[in-house]
Design a protein around this motif. Sequence first.
Motif, PDB file in Angstrom:
ATOM      1  N   ASN A 140       0.813  -1.209   0.000  1.00  0.00           N
ATOM      2  CA  ASN A 140       0.000   0.000   0.000  1.00  0.00           C
ATOM      3  C   ASN A 140       0.850   1.264   0.000  1.00  0.00           C
ATOM      4  O   ASN A 140       0.356   2.346  -0.330  1.00  0.00           O
ATOM      5  N   HIS A 170       0.734   3.061  -3.228  1.00  0.00           N
ATOM      6  CA  HIS A 170      -0.293   4.092  -3.422  1.00  0.00           C
ATOM      7  C   HIS A 170       0.229   5.462  -2.968  1.00  0.00           C
ATOM      8  O   HIS A 170       0.006   6.473  -3.638  1.00  0.00           O
ATOM      9  N   ASP A 171       0.893   5.493  -1.818  1.00  0.00           N
ATOM     10  CA  ASP A 171       1.472   6.754  -1.337  1.00  0.00           C
ATOM     11  C   ASP A 171       2.515   7.285  -2.312  1.00  0.00           C
ATOM     12  O   ASP A 171       2.568   8.490  -2.593  1.00  0.00           O
ATOM     13  N   ALA A 182       2.714   6.622  -5.557  1.00  0.00           N
ATOM     14  CA  ALA A 182       2.060   7.039  -6.803  1.00  0.00           C
ATOM     15  C   ALA A 182       1.381   8.395  -6.661  1.00  0.00           C
ATOM     16  O   ALA A 182       1.250   9.136  -7.639  1.00  0.00           O
ATOM     17  N   ALA A 183       0.928   8.715  -5.450  1.00  0.00           N
ATOM     18  CA  ALA A 183       0.203   9.971  -5.235  1.00  0.00           C
ATOM     19  C   ALA A 183       1.114  11.170  -5.008  1.00  0.00           C
ATOM     20  O   ALA A 183       0.636  12.306  -4.916  1.00  0.00           O
ATOM     21  N   ALA A 192       2.785   5.948 -12.170  1.00  0.00           N
ATOM     22  CA  ALA A 192       1.684   5.940 -11.207  1.00  0.00           C
ATOM     23  C   ALA A 192       0.759   4.756 -11.428  1.00  0.00           C
ATOM     24  O   ALA A 192       0.302   4.125 -10.469  1.00  0.00           O
ATOM     25  N   GLU A 193       0.504   4.429 -12.702  1.00  0.00           N
ATOM     26  CA  GLU A 193      -0.370   3.286 -12.993  1.00  0.00           C
ATOM     27  C   GLU A 193       0.261   1.978 -12.541  1.00  0.00           C
ATOM     28  O   GLU A 193      -0.402   1.116 -11.958  1.00  0.00           O
ATOM     29  N   THR A 218       0.113   1.901  -8.691  1.00  0.00           N
ATOM     30  CA  THR A 218      -1.251   1.718  -8.200  1.00  0.00           C
ATOM     31  C   THR A 218      -1.730   0.294  -8.426  1.00  0.00           C
ATOM     32  O   THR A 218      -2.397  -0.297  -7.571  1.00  0.00           O
ATOM     33  N   THR A 219      -1.385  -0.273  -9.573  1.00  0.00           N
ATOM     34  CA  THR A 219      -1.763  -1.669  -9.861  1.00  0.00           C
ATOM     35  C   THR A 219      -1.139  -2.615  -8.849  1.00  0.00           C
ATOM     36  O   THR A 219      -1.798  -3.526  -8.337  1.00  0.00           O
ATOM     37  N   GLY A 269      -0.145  -1.925  -5.791  1.00  0.00           N
ATOM     38  CA  GLY A 269      -0.770  -1.743  -4.486  1.00  0.00           C
ATOM     39  C   GLY A 269      -2.154  -2.358  -4.410  1.00  0.00           C
ATOM     40  O   GLY A 269      -2.516  -2.957  -3.393  1.00  0.00           O
ATOM     41  N   SER A 270      -2.909  -2.238  -5.482  1.00  0.00           N
ATOM     42  CA  SER A 270      -4.291  -2.737  -5.464  1.00  0.00           C
ATOM     43  C   SER A 270      -4.346  -4.254  -5.536  1.00  0.00           C
ATOM     44  O   SER A 270      -5.026  -4.908  -4.737  1.00  0.00           O
TER      45      SER A 270
END
Length: 445
Positions: free
Chosen positions: A34, A37-38, A40-41, A50-51, A54-55, A57-58
């Motif tokens: 996770n 996500h931090d 990527a943001a 970022a993609e 995010t992928t 992390g998700s």
Amino acid sequence: MFSLALRSIRQRPGRLVATLLSAFLGAAIIMTFNSMHDTAAAQGVDDVSAESLTTAGSVVGGYGTLLVFFAVASTLTVNVRQRGEEISLLRSTGATPAQIKRMVVGEAAVVALVGSLLAIGPAMLGGQALLGMFQDSGQVADGVDFSFGPIALMSGIDITLLASVGAAFLAVRRATRAAAGERKPRGQLRSFAGYAAVLAGAAGVLSTFAFDAKDAALMAAPAYGAILLSVGFALLSPKLLRALLGTLARPLEVLTGASGYLTVLNMRRRADQLAGVLMPLIVFTGMATATLYMQAVESDAIKASGLAKSVEDKNLETLNFVVVGIIVVFSCIMLINSLYAATSYRGREFGQQRLAGATPGQVLGMVGVEGLVLTATGVFFGTVAGLAGILPFSAVRTDTLVPDQGLGIWLTIVGVATAATLITSVATARRTLRTPAVEAVTLAA
């Protein structure tokens, strides 16, 4: 609640080591992924990086969350079951069910919080290493800096606390009912959840045929279908084990003699307890088999087409291998914890068998045969779940129902499962048998 829980933890801290380990590893994995996500943001991160982050992390965060719930629930259930006599004593001395629940749930919350806090440092190191791996493979730009922020921190603590408290509450509720002499629930909710997961998994697997061979989301349907089937079979494992024992009872008694007879007798009586061992076996075999074989099919299909792997292909491959690594670590920890706790707790049973005429060798033989039966059951149903995802994926992706990769991957998975089961159960039983039979029965009484 917390004062009573802290007093209980100080008196016997060793019994919660397995729960602490599960909470620590679970929180570390959740925070690690996770933190993507931090990252990527953060400002200045390009869209492609970022993609990819995010992928990661998700997808892996979702797998990690599922495994955390299984691991923590499994270890807490075994822990509470072993405290049946303690809970009965507390009830007989005036403790109310509510007080006992508060004590056990408070213990779980304290241990989960400690495990989560201890996991922050390793999660930060793991996140940095994961980001470096993505950058080395070209999936993330070199200029992206690692960030560990509120998403990673709060998700790791919240999910671990929720899993621990929920599992502890359900386990202690069953234990307090048993201590009060109430009839054991028949497990309708668990059976319903198991059948629902199997149906949802079957639907997910069948939906594979609705995709095109080159669809980017092709692997998602059979993968999640196989996962749901594995979870469904794991929830239904007591029923599946009893059905299998009904078929294998006579052959086991003929082939292994007294050890086989003792095995069938004990496993029929302890089918519900052995579900804690079967769960990680089935989930590990199903998820690892499906993921590794589908990735091998995908890699060979890309190679045969003569095209280079895209960033999306590299992302998928990396995530699949990381997911399998997480599955292996968590499943082995769950399996070893469950087997160690369940076997070491049987000292009185082993002592009674020896006083009734069974030799230590026969008892060890019984434990070994039990391990083989459990392994065969877990591997069989896990393989069924894995094949349910592999075959449709291979048929759509390559127009061939059976993959060309052979049995090497599957045999490796089976070898890991068998080694973890037999080494842990037999070694623990051997150590337990060092206690003289009369002493074992007297101390447990």
